[in-house]
Scaffold this motif. Structure first.
Motif, short mmCIF file in Angstrom:
data_model
loop_
_atom_site.label_atom_id
_atom_site.label_comp_id
_atom_site.label_asym_id
_atom_site.label_seq_id
_atom_site.Cartn_x
_atom_site.Cartn_y
_atom_site.Cartn_z
N PHE A 80 56.70 -42.85 9.47
CA PHE A 80 58.06 -43.00 8.93
C PHE A 80 59.05 -42.56 9.99
CE2 PHE A 80 55.14 -42.64 5.45
CZ PHE A 80 55.56 -43.65 4.60
N SER A 81 60.02 -43.44 10.25
CA SER A 81 60.96 -43.13 11.31
C SER A 81 62.39 -43.19 10.81
CB SER A 81 60.78 -44.11 12.47
OG SER A 81 61.79 -43.88 13.43
N VAL A 82 63.16 -42.16 11.18
CA VAL A 82 64.61 -42.20 10.90
C VAL A 82 65.38 -42.14 12.21
CG1 VAL A 82 64.44 -41.27 8.55
CG2 VAL A 82 64.63 -39.68 10.45
N GLY A 83 64.72 -42.49 13.30
CA GLY A 83 65.41 -42.49 14.59
C GLY A 83 64.47 -42.39 15.77
N PRO A 107 69.70 -46.23 10.68
CA PRO A 107 70.23 -45.04 11.36
C PRO A 107 71.16 -44.25 10.43
CG PRO A 107 70.43 -46.96 12.79
CD PRO A 107 69.95 -47.47 11.45
N GLY A 108 70.91 -42.95 10.33
CA GLY A 108 71.75 -42.10 9.48
C GLY A 108 71.21 -41.94 8.08
N LYS A 109 70.17 -42.73 7.75
CA LYS A 109 69.56 -42.65 6.40
C LYS A 109 68.22 -41.93 6.49
CE LYS A 109 72.22 -45.61 3.78
NZ LYS A 109 73.44 -45.60 4.58
N PRO A 110 67.79 -41.32 5.37
CA PRO A 110 66.54 -40.55 5.40
C PRO A 110 65.30 -41.40 5.10
CG PRO A 110 67.56 -40.33 3.26
CD PRO A 110 68.46 -41.23 4.07
N ASN A 133 63.52 -33.20 10.99
CA ASN A 133 64.92 -33.12 11.41
C ASN A 133 65.09 -34.05 12.60
OD1 ASN A 133 67.47 -31.45 11.11
ND2 ASN A 133 67.03 -31.06 13.25
N GLU A 134 65.74 -35.18 12.36
CA GLU A 134 65.85 -36.20 13.42
C GLU A 134 67.03 -35.85 14.33
OE1 GLU A 134 64.08 -39.12 14.65
OE2 GLU A 134 65.67 -38.67 16.08
N THR A 135 66.70 -35.50 15.55
CA THR A 135 67.68 -34.94 16.48
C THR A 135 68.63 -36.00 17.04
OG1 THR A 135 65.89 -33.43 16.98
CG2 THR A 135 67.79 -33.27 18.39
N SER A 136 68.30 -37.28 16.87
CA SER A 136 69.24 -38.31 17.32
C SER A 136 70.34 -38.55 16.29
CB SER A 136 68.50 -39.61 17.65
OG SER A 136 67.80 -40.09 16.53
N THR A 137 69.98 -38.67 15.03
CA THR A 137 70.97 -39.02 14.01
C THR A 137 71.51 -37.82 13.24
OG1 THR A 137 69.24 -39.33 12.37
CG2 THR A 137 69.88 -41.28 13.64
N GLY A 138 70.85 -36.66 13.39
CA GLY A 138 71.27 -35.48 12.65
C GLY A 138 70.90 -35.52 11.17
N VAL A 139 69.85 -36.27 10.86
CA VAL A 139 69.37 -36.34 9.47
C VAL A 139 68.26 -35.33 9.26
CG1 VAL A 139 67.95 -37.74 7.88
CG2 VAL A 139 69.95 -38.75 9.00
N MET A 140 68.37 -34.56 8.17
CA MET A 140 67.28 -33.69 7.76
C MET A 140 66.65 -34.33 6.52
SD MET A 140 67.44 -29.54 7.34
CE MET A 140 67.19 -29.06 9.04
N ASN A 141 65.39 -34.69 6.64
CA ASN A 141 64.73 -35.42 5.56
C ASN A 141 64.43 -34.55 4.34
OD1 ASN A 141 64.34 -38.24 5.95
ND2 ASN A 141 62.95 -37.81 7.65
N GLU A 281 83.97 -38.19 11.60
CA GLU A 281 83.16 -38.36 10.39
C GLU A 281 81.75 -37.93 10.69
OE1 GLU A 281 83.04 -42.38 8.76
OE2 GLU A 281 85.24 -42.46 8.85
N LEU A 282 81.03 -37.52 9.65
CA LEU A 282 79.62 -37.20 9.84
C LEU A 282 78.86 -38.51 10.03
CD1 LEU A 282 79.09 -34.60 6.99
CD2 LEU A 282 78.94 -34.12 9.45
N PHE A 283 77.91 -38.53 10.93
CA PHE A 283 77.10 -39.75 11.08
C PHE A 283 76.14 -39.92 9.91
CE2 PHE A 283 73.53 -42.25 12.75
CZ PHE A 283 74.22 -43.41 13.09
N PRO A 284 75.35 -38.89 9.54
CA PRO A 284 74.48 -39.08 8.36
C PRO A 284 75.24 -38.87 7.07
CG PRO A 284 74.10 -36.91 9.32
CD PRO A 284 75.16 -37.57 10.15
N GLU A 285 74.64 -39.31 6.00
CA GLU A 285 75.15 -39.01 4.67
C GLU A 285 75.12 -37.48 4.52
OE1 GLU A 285 73.55 -40.36 0.46
OE2 GLU A 285 73.10 -41.82 2.03
N GLU A 286 76.19 -36.89 3.95
CA GLU A 286 76.31 -35.44 4.00
C GLU A 286 75.14 -34.69 3.38
OE1 GLU A 286 80.09 -33.77 3.05
OE2 GLU A 286 79.44 -31.79 3.76
#
Ligand SMILES: *Cc1c(COP(=O)(O)O)cnc(C)c1O
Length: 354
Positions: A80-83, A107-110, A133-141, A281-286
């Protein structure tokens, strides 16, 4: 002039921790070496909330990511990839000839529990990989939600990349049911790059025992067996310098207190998020925004390269966006031993430059 690093690895390392890297060498086949490694393992178990064995690897985190997939995939891996870092894990599988499928989010989604459930219901897979924790998009799954689904598939080995989050936010490895939880030294742990650490469950041991070609240097079963047989030593020569520093830093982490450390990371994240929402704006959903780094959408079209150059003149450094997100986003890391005051100073400085 040294630039204070607010990039998502390598991070700023405290002077006293750096000094531990200069500890005089000991033999790696001595009782002292066994004791050092055993101590680190016990402390890492506490940090990871696990009873599983701890493996150290003299490589960066990528080494253990490749080793995990290679050592423990019997049938097929669902990746599973988020970035960028999820994609890299898939490449590690295919370049080793391991059957794998890439299941990507935008990108930006979990990665959602539904995605995991749907893939595993097919019965095709005996191992999954997830980026915490995807370090490119800043998403924490949402790993707690994913864990609920994983309880339905007790035969599947769960590998979790916590390279940019372990030590900065609570990850309860055994409660989640993660089999191989991987991290490395140069991010939230606050050490120089060069060593990786993972937990290795009994299920992972059993899975690896059935895999014929596990490689040599990154054969996690060999590492596991060696540690058991030779009282916490390594098949090859480990970076003892990192081990001295890691042992010391883990004591510092417990002296701060885990809950305090996680709260400090959250507070830094909240500051950066609030600043981001005021200015960009935040790139990922808050609700999936990472507690250890913030990826900012460059809605004002500033030159990130220029900003970083100007920050550099003042002795600071942040990160441009990763890969195709360069200039479209930028990243501020708030991890390891960074303080709330330092983050405030950095944000004020950026305010004065944009
Ligand atoms: C940095 C990073 C990696 C790669 O780790 P290395 O220690 O540089 O090999 C993998 N995954 C994530 C999420 C990362 O942030």
């Amino acid at each position: 002039m040294h630039k204070k690093l607010f990039i998502p690895g390598p991070v700023e390392v405290r002077e006293d921790v750096l000094e531990k890297m200069a500890t005089p060498m000991i033999g790696h086949r001595t009782k002292d070496a066994s004791e050092l490694q055993r101590g680190i393992s016990e402390k890492m178990q506490r940090l990871m909330y696990t009873k599983s064995a701890i493996l150290l690897s003299t490589s960066s985190g990528s080494g253990l990511m490749e080793g995990a997939v290679r050592s423990c995939t019997g049938k097929r891996a669902a990746m599973f990839s988020v970035g960028a870092f999820g994609d890299r894990w898939y490449k590690m599988a295919t370049s080793n000839g391991i059957p794998a499928d890439l299941i990507s989010s935008e990108p930006g989604k979990p990665t959602t529990p539904e995605m995991v459930d749907k893939a595993l219901a097919s019965g095709k897979y005996d191992l999954i990989t997830i980026t915490h924790n995807e370090t490119s998009t800043g998403v924490m799954n949402p790993v707690e939600e994913i864990a609920q689904v994983m309880h339905k598939y007790p035969e599947v080995v769960w590998c979790l990349d916590t390279v940019s989050s372990m030590g900065g936010t609570k990850i309860e490895v055994d409660t989640l049911g993660v089999d191989i939880c991987i991290t490395s030294t140069q991010k939230c742990l606050g050490l120089p790059p060069g060593m990786a650490i993972c937990s290795f469950s009994e299920k992972a041991v059993a899975a690896a025992s059935k895999v014929e070609f596990r490689g040599t240097y990154l054969d996690l079963l060999e590492l596991y067996n060696y540690i058991k047989k030779k009282d916490h030593q390594y098949p090859s020569t480990p970076s003892l310098s990192h081990m001295f520093a890691l042992d010391y830093q883990l004591d510092r982490i417990f002296a701060e207190g885990l809950e305090n450390r996680f709260a400090r990371h959250l507070k830094m994240a909240e500051l950066v998020r609030a600043w981001t929402k005021e200015n960009f704006e935040l790139f990922p959903e808050e609700r999936y925004a990472s507690n250890t780094l913030t990826t900012v959408k460059n809605t004002r079209g500033i030159s990130v390269g220029d900003l970083n150059k100007k920050l550099g003149e003042k002795g600071y450094m942040i990160s441009n966006g990763y890969g195709s997100l360069k200039e479209l986003t930028f990243r501020i890391a708030h991890m390891a031993d960074a303080t709330i005051d330092e983050i405030r100073t950095l944000l004020n400085l950026i305010d004065s430059l944009i």
